[in-house]
Design a protein around this motif. Structure first.
Motif, mmCIF file in Angstrom:
data_model
loop_
_atom_site.group_PDB
_atom_site.id
_atom_site.type_symbol
_atom_site.label_atom_id
_atom_site.label_comp_id
_atom_site.label_asym_id
_atom_site.label_seq_id
_atom_site.Cartn_x
_atom_site.Cartn_y
_atom_site.Cartn_z
ATOM 1 N N UNK A 139 0.819 -1.215 0.000
ATOM 2 C CA UNK A 139 0.000 0.000 0.000
ATOM 3 C C UNK A 139 0.853 1.266 0.000
ATOM 4 N N UNK A 140 2.168 1.122 -0.034
ATOM 5 C CA UNK A 140 3.036 2.294 -0.101
ATOM 6 C C UNK A 140 3.184 2.809 -1.529
ATOM 7 N N UNK A 141 2.890 1.974 -2.511
ATOM 8 C CA UNK A 141 3.024 2.380 -3.905
ATOM 9 C C UNK A 141 1.679 2.713 -4.512
ATOM 10 N N UNK A 142 1.552 2.467 -5.817
ATOM 11 C CA UNK A 142 0.278 2.688 -6.502
ATOM 12 C C UNK A 142 -0.737 1.659 -6.027
ATOM 13 N N UNK A 143 -1.904 2.123 -5.643
ATOM 14 C CA UNK A 143 -2.929 1.243 -5.083
ATOM 15 C C UNK A 143 -4.058 1.101 -6.089
ATOM 16 N N UNK A 144 -4.309 -0.113 -6.519
ATOM 17 C CA UNK A 144 -5.401 -0.389 -7.448
ATOM 18 C C UNK A 144 -6.642 -0.829 -6.688
ATOM 19 N N UNK A 149 -9.596 -4.451 -2.748
ATOM 20 C CA UNK A 149 -10.576 -5.521 -2.527
ATOM 21 C C UNK A 149 -9.898 -6.797 -2.036
ATOM 22 N N UNK A 150 -8.722 -7.073 -2.541
ATOM 23 C CA UNK A 150 -7.979 -8.252 -2.113
ATOM 24 C C UNK A 150 -7.609 -8.143 -0.633
ATOM 25 N N UNK A 151 -7.156 -6.976 -0.214
ATOM 26 C CA UNK A 151 -6.779 -6.775 1.191
ATOM 27 C C UNK A 151 -7.991 -6.873 2.109
ATOM 28 N N UNK A 152 -9.104 -6.285 1.701
ATOM 29 C CA UNK A 152 -10.323 -6.354 2.510
ATOM 30 C C UNK A 152 -10.774 -7.803 2.662
ATOM 31 N N UNK A 153 -10.714 -8.554 1.573
ATOM 32 C CA UNK A 153 -11.122 -9.959 1.614
ATOM 33 C C UNK A 153 -10.200 -10.761 2.540
ATOM 34 N N UNK A 154 -8.891 -10.522 2.450
ATOM 35 C CA UNK A 154 -7.942 -11.228 3.313
ATOM 36 C C UNK A 154 -8.179 -10.892 4.778
ATOM 37 N N UNK A 155 -8.479 -9.623 5.053
ATOM 38 C CA UNK A 155 -8.707 -9.204 6.438
ATOM 39 C C UNK A 155 -10.003 -9.826 6.985
#
Length: 268
Positions: A139-144, A149-155
């Motif tokens: 999340x420090x670089x370009x965020x797509x 959505x991938x991070x939310x799903x993993x969390x």
């Protein structure tokens, strides 16, 4: 991954609480971790167990348990995949964690799977948690949008796993020491994701750990309060921490109601 006592000077260890003075834990990568293969999903045993889990509710539990007990679940060829299936379903469908944990209890009584379930849950938590922490760098670089959505799903899946752990402890599959070790891991990191996971996990397990590991609960609440007073958190995380503190102040009982006993209603 598994918990292990460090052999030398710790490189990021978890210092024990009053119940284990002087102890420390750290994450280590398993030499031979379980990995999915291309064939287990085609296994007849796997497909039949998946069909059972897709249909099971509290009302249908006894009938479907009879079908599950006829499967060779303790066979070393099938057991890792079946345990991973239970864990994956609980992560994706946390509302059914109570019924999945009850199935694990009955299968454990019949097949002696308690240790295997406990170890599988511990390994899956640590593997998924380490993967979640890696999003901090991404999340420090370009965020797509896909990455978000991938991070939310993993969390969400990891939060579902934590609820499953709490339900397994309620039915006697895992011990409170495993819950305490999970909190110890979360206290190692001060990122927003770990703070959220700590709040969620304490909401699920605080009542049990208050009795057996009060010093750890005290330390965890002090940890959360310190971050709350630091003034650097997002409003959402500040409210979540405050809700956790209020929940403890009310004896881990939600004000104005009870925890929803999920899984008692029909599917779909």
């Amino acid at each position: 991954f598994y918990l292990a006592m460090p052999e030398g000077p710790p490189g990021g260890t978890i210092i024990g609480d009053g119940d284990g003075e002087g102890e420390s834990w750290q994450l280590r990568r398993s030499d031979n971790p379980w990995k999915p293969n291309a064939h287990h999903g085609q296994s007849e045993v796997y497909r039949r167990m998946l069909g059972i889990l897709n249909r099971v509710t509290h009302q249908s539990l006894s009938t479907l348990m009879e079908q599950a007990q006829q499967l060779p679940l303790s066979d070393p060829e099938h057991l890792p995949h079946i345990l991973a299936l239970f864990i994956g379903k609980a992560q994706d469908e946390p509302m059914f964690s109570p019924v999945y944990s009850q199935m694990c209890r009955e299968l454990s009584d019949m097949l002696g799977l308690q240790d295997a379930i406990s170890i599988a849950c511990e390994n899956h938590f640590q593997e998924n948690y380490i993967a979640l922490l890696q999003y901090e760098d991404q999340f420090q670089g370009n965020i797509s949008c896909e990455l978000v959505h991938e991070e939310i799903h993993a969390r969400k899946r990891l939060i579902g796993h934590m609820r499953f752990l709490s339900e397994l402890q309620r039915v006697g599959i895992i011990e409170t020491e495993q819950l305490a070790a999970t909190i110890q891991i979360l206290l190692l990191h001060e990122d927003a994701r770990s703070l959220e996971l700590l709040c969620r996990f304490m909401a699920y397990t605080g009542q049990s750990l208050e009795r057996s590991h009060q010093d750890l609960i005290n330390r965890s609440c002090d940890y959360l309060e310190r971050h709350l007073n630091g003034g650097l958190l997002s409003p959402r995380l500040r409210f979540l921490i405050q809700d956790t503190m209020d929940l403890r102040g009310n004896g881990w009982r939600p004000r104005g109601g009870h925890h929803h006993s999920a899984g008692r209603n029909g599917r779909g």
